[in-house]
Design a protein around this motif. Sequence first.
Motif, PDB file in Angstrom:
ATOM      1  N   UNK A 151       0.830  -1.213   0.000  1.00  0.00           N
ATOM      2  CA  UNK A 151       0.000   0.000   0.000  1.00  0.00           C
ATOM      3  C   UNK A 151       0.862   1.260   0.000  1.00  0.00           C
ATOM      4  N   UNK A 152       0.270   2.336  -0.497  1.00  0.00           N
ATOM      5  CA  UNK A 152       1.018   3.595  -0.671  1.00  0.00           C
ATOM      6  C   UNK A 152       1.596   4.116   0.642  1.00  0.00           C
ATOM      7  N   UNK A 153       0.875   3.908   1.751  1.00  0.00           N
ATOM      8  CA  UNK A 153       1.323   4.477   3.024  1.00  0.00           C
ATOM      9  C   UNK A 153       2.243   3.544   3.805  1.00  0.00           C
ATOM     10  N   UNK A 154       2.413   2.331   3.327  1.00  0.00           N
ATOM     11  CA  UNK A 154       3.359   1.430   3.999  1.00  0.00           C
ATOM     12  C   UNK A 154       4.782   1.914   3.782  1.00  0.00           C
ATOM     13  N   UNK A 155       5.676   1.477   4.684  1.00  0.00           N
ATOM     14  CA  UNK A 155       7.082   1.834   4.535  1.00  0.00           C
ATOM     15  C   UNK A 155       7.735   0.988   3.455  1.00  0.00           C
ATOM     16  N   UNK A 156       8.776   1.547   2.844  1.00  0.00           N
ATOM     17  CA  UNK A 156       9.530   0.812   1.824  1.00  0.00           C
ATOM     18  C   UNK A 156      10.087  -0.484   2.410  1.00  0.00           C
ATOM     19  N   UNK A 157      10.415  -0.463   3.694  1.00  0.00           N
ATOM     20  CA  UNK A 157      10.944  -1.678   4.338  1.00  0.00           C
ATOM     21  C   UNK A 157       9.929  -2.815   4.276  1.00  0.00           C
ATOM     22  N   UNK A 197       2.955  -4.585  -7.324  1.00  0.00           N
ATOM     23  CA  UNK A 197       2.050  -3.455  -7.567  1.00  0.00           C
ATOM     24  C   UNK A 197       1.784  -2.675  -6.272  1.00  0.00           C
ATOM     25  N   UNK A 198       1.509  -1.381  -6.421  1.00  0.00           N
ATOM     26  CA  UNK A 198       1.179  -0.515  -5.281  1.00  0.00           C
ATOM     27  C   UNK A 198      -0.302  -0.140  -5.380  1.00  0.00           C
ATOM     28  N   UNK A 199      -1.021  -0.243  -4.266  1.00  0.00           N
ATOM     29  CA  UNK A 199      -2.460   0.038  -4.267  1.00  0.00           C
ATOM     30  C   UNK A 199      -2.816   1.051  -3.180  1.00  0.00           C
ATOM     31  N   UNK A 232      -5.196   0.117  -8.127  1.00  0.00           N
ATOM     32  CA  UNK A 232      -3.765   0.056  -8.421  1.00  0.00           C
ATOM     33  C   UNK A 232      -3.292   1.424  -8.891  1.00  0.00           C
ATOM     34  N   UNK A 233      -2.280   1.961  -8.184  1.00  0.00           N
ATOM     35  CA  UNK A 233      -1.846   3.337  -8.465  1.00  0.00           C
ATOM     36  C   UNK A 233      -0.356   3.443  -8.770  1.00  0.00           C
ATOM     37  N   UNK A 234       0.392   2.368  -8.612  1.00  0.00           N
ATOM     38  CA  UNK A 234       1.831   2.455  -8.856  1.00  0.00           C
ATOM     39  C   UNK A 234       2.487   1.094  -8.871  1.00  0.00           C
ATOM     40  N   UNK A 235       3.818   1.108  -8.849  1.00  0.00           N
ATOM     41  CA  UNK A 235       4.574  -0.145  -8.872  1.00  0.00           C
ATOM     42  C   UNK A 235       5.941   0.054  -8.227  1.00  0.00           C
ATOM     43  N   UNK A 236       6.510  -1.046  -7.791  1.00  0.00           N
ATOM     44  CA  UNK A 236       7.873  -1.058  -7.271  1.00  0.00           C
ATOM     45  C   UNK A 236       8.590  -2.265  -7.846  1.00  0.00           C
ATOM     46  N   UNK A 237       9.854  -2.082  -8.210  1.00  0.00           N
ATOM     47  CA  UNK A 237      10.654  -3.261  -8.540  1.00  0.00           C
ATOM     48  C   UNK A 237      12.026  -3.110  -7.896  1.00  0.00           C
ATOM     49  N   UNK A 293      20.220   6.492   1.724  1.00  0.00           N
ATOM     50  CA  UNK A 293      20.365   5.286   2.552  1.00  0.00           C
ATOM     51  C   UNK A 293      19.211   5.111   3.537  1.00  0.00           C
ATOM     52  N   UNK A 294      18.415   6.151   3.763  1.00  0.00           N
ATOM     53  CA  UNK A 294      17.294   6.070   4.697  1.00  0.00           C
ATOM     54  C   UNK A 294      15.975   5.736   4.003  1.00  0.00           C
ATOM     55  N   UNK A 295      16.054   5.254   2.771  1.00  0.00           N
ATOM     56  CA  UNK A 295      14.860   5.019   1.964  1.00  0.00           C
ATOM     57  C   UNK A 295      13.901   4.026   2.604  1.00  0.00           C
ATOM     58  N   UNK A 296      14.432   3.058   3.375  1.00  0.00           N
ATOM     59  CA  UNK A 296      13.584   2.004   3.954  1.00  0.00           C
ATOM     60  C   UNK A 296      12.527   2.563   4.891  1.00  0.00           C
ATOM     61  N   UNK A 297      12.772   3.740   5.470  1.00  0.00           N
ATOM     62  CA  UNK A 297      11.831   4.301   6.443  1.00  0.00           C
ATOM     63  C   UNK A 297      10.854   5.298   5.824  1.00  0.00           C
ATOM     64  N   UNK A 298      10.884   5.409   4.508  1.00  0.00           N
ATOM     65  CA  UNK A 298       9.972   6.332   3.837  1.00  0.00           C
ATOM     66  C   UNK A 298       8.745   5.593   3.331  1.00  0.00           C
ATOM     67  N   UNK A 299       7.620   6.305   3.122  1.00  0.00           N
ATOM     68  CA  UNK A 299       6.429   5.631   2.581  1.00  0.00           C
ATOM     69  C   UNK A 299       6.642   5.246   1.120  1.00  0.00           C
ATOM     70  N   UNK A 300       5.988   4.171   0.731  1.00  0.00           N
ATOM     71  CA  UNK A 300       6.122   3.637  -0.623  1.00  0.00           C
ATOM     72  C   UNK A 300       5.768   4.676  -1.682  1.00  0.00           C
ATOM     73  N   UNK A 301       4.771   5.516  -1.398  1.00  0.00           N
ATOM     74  CA  UNK A 301       4.302   6.460  -2.413  1.00  0.00           C
ATOM     75  C   UNK A 301       5.386   7.430  -2.870  1.00  0.00           C
TER      76      UNK A 301
END
Length: 453
Positions: free
Chosen positions: A348-354, A369-371, A376-381, A393-401
């Motif tokens: 989900x968009x508001x989940x953390x990248x981690x 896919x990101x929902x 469905x509103x986006x994607x991650x690979x 380096x702090x990307x893991x603590x940011x939201x997926x969106x």
Amino acid sequence: MKYAQNILQTIGNTPLVKINKLATGIDALVLAKVETFNPGNSVKDRMAVKMVEDAEADGRLKPGGTIIEGTSGNTGMGLALAAIVKGYKLVCVMSDKQSKEKMDILRAVGAKVVVCPTDVEPDDPRSYYSVSKRMAEEIPNSWYVNQYDNLSNTAAHYEQTGPEIWEQTEGKITHFVVGVGTGGTISGVAKYLKEKNPDIKIWGIDTYGSVFKKYHETGIFDENEIYSYVTEGIGEDILPKNVNFSLIDGFTKVTDKDAAVYTRKLAVEEGIFVGNSAGAAIKGVLQLKEHFKPDDVVVVLFHDSGSRYVGKMFNDDWMRERGYLDDTITKAEDLIKDHVDKPLVVVRTEELVSHAIDRLRKYKISQIPVVDTTGIVGSLDETDLFRSFIADKNIADKPVKEVMGKPYPIVKAGTSVDEISKLFSKDNQAVLVHLSEDKYHIITKHDIISSMK
């Protein structure tokens, strides 16, 4: 009354059977020597008993002793019959690529089965060659058979199989074709037949991942030829002493897929229920057909029974997993049919990248896919995540969106594979299939590549 004194006396005198449908297009009479009629259901019964009796005669095998051998299963069965009749214990060392049926059958006739990894070098202490030798050194009053270098193996076929084929064809045989593993069958039969008629051609069937063909043609033992393969009972990553290359006129290699497919064809088109190496052998005959003339008599040997491959070549799921079934794949729904029941993994968009990283790792996937509440509103690979990590380096603590890319293209279930393939690019690594109102499935490059088998 006519009866055998024990089961060992029923070995040999197996029939020659004409190949009909599968030999269409071959300008020769093709006859199969069907060795499954031996009591242990394979050609290996012949050499197993010969090796045991020769070892008894010269004192290598003593009363009450333990027979130890590395085997793909068939030699083990022949040795088991001899051990039962003659009162020996038996330890069979096998590689883990051999079928479960072979292992279960050996245990059923009293053998102890030790399983070793396939993907190791022959001199690796874990290989079934090394384990066999070590156990023979450690177990008192034991005898290591070593079917690869034990020349009683070749002698059995020189004394039995070769003469049978000569007599059954009334000396009319012109070509002998057989899969080569330990080399005893091809070398023993070849020696006998060429003594009778030097013009008889001997062809060996090899598999990709084995060294035989190149070594025969060049004299080079090329380790680059060695890699893991599926076909059982033929091919080697060593040069057994039983392989007499001077008696062999040539080799042809057969793929794992063709060996498996033609094993099934023999059952459904000829009614001959035989094993994996037989499929390789009959496909090899077809590959060699330009060598045969109308008056030729081609004898191909089928090593063992199909009952030992029920969980493999005769199992649709096993065949399909390896791409051996020629299922027609033309549409999106064909690409996903084997895993359509699995839920689509999303983040989900508001989940953390981690969280996304954890999901990629857990499900062993590369795209997700990101929902949000709208769909469905986006994607991650993983490639995008790697680039983002290099930048921050702090990307893991940011939201997926904040790091997600564009949504994957969406296609219908009936969209052609060709159209789907065009949607993949450097910037787009997946496609979504719309199956129902709120159900989607993902197609990746791996799915496209798998459909090419």
